[in-house]
Design an enzyme around this catalytic site. Sequence first.
Site: not given
Ligand code: NAD
Length: 301
Positions: A58, A81, A111, A113, A115-116, A168
């Site tokens: 960070y 979600r 991003a 989820n 997300v809102d 979303h």
């Molecule tokens: P993923 O499990 O592949 O990746 C999540 C990552 O976050 C992992 O590498 C994990 O180690 C890391 N992580 C967990 N806790 C953490 C912390 N405290 N500090 C730092 N890193 C941490 O999941 P993904 O497929 O990449 O999805 C990530 C998020 O995005 C999910 O919430 C998913 O639902 C969301 N998503 C949102 C949209 C959208 O349209 N907004 C679309 C797809 C996915």
Amino acid sequence: IIGAGHVGAATAFALMLRGLFSELVLIDTNTALAAAEAEDISDASALARPARVFAGSYTDAATARIAILTAGAATQGAASRLSVAAYSAEIVTSCVTQLTDAGFEGVLIVAANPVDLMAWTAFRRAGLPAARVIGTGTLLDTCRLRQALASRLNVAPESVEGIVLGEHGDSEVAVLSAIRVGGLTLEQFAPGLIDGARLAREVRDAGYKIVTGKGYTSFGIATAAVRICEAIVRDERVVLPVSTLLTGQFGLSDLYLSLPCLVGAGGIEQVLVPDLNETEAAAFLNSASIIQKAIGVLSIS
Ligand code: NAD
């Protein structure tokens, strides 16, 4: 980028290909994953766009212009979600606390989820102005709507105006009354061709379909996040449907939902209130009540 999973890595790669940054740090509790993704993207960068990509902490992100929060609980199969809200909120709270404790004062794009709810959680924790905490919201759903229409109407997606607002998620609102092709309504352009309700269902369920096939979604959301970054870095003042703090629009406040927003260097510079028909306005209020209920549950737990 916080979270170097599927979404974080795809976003980093897409940002690099667009040449949108000179330096990018990937932060993840899985430090080996962050380091590996950073190295892989650095390899590509040598042939594509020169940029420094590294895994870090960070402190490295303290002076970043933009932070993208993708760390969150991923959904499986047909799970909604909203079902992962509590777990995601813990992750988002921890990440945002560390980011702002490090002194971050840029624009935070969320991003994760749902997300809102996660954007609202991040906003409450970050102490940044709402203009600088943006949820990717229904930008992705809007792309899906325009893409689906374009393929059915056999026109380029950029020639299709259309927007999805609200949550979303399952209660999202495809604003069918606002669809235009070259200024014509859908009925004028292609009378009787499109079943609006069916189209809206397909757009709503598109994410589930992809998750069923490959276990996650990444390229669409990554490109949506990149589009928001681009609008900020280039101070575009482009209108994008993104999740923002409601401050009286439709009589609602203290929650995040997608509305058309003017996005520029300062983040969200104006929130627009569209003209919805009665059904669409009711659907938007339904989205709001679902998110308000979920906020209530989150605040209790
Ligand atoms: P993923 O499990 O592949 O990746 C999540 C990552 O976050 C992992 O590498 C994990 O180690 C890391 N992580 C967990 N806790 C953490 C912390 N405290 N500090 C730092 N890193 C941490 O999941 P993904 O497929 O990449 O999805 C990530 C998020 O995005 C999910 O919430 C998913 O639902 C969301 N998503 C949102 C949209 C959208 O349209 N907004 C679309 C797809 C996915």
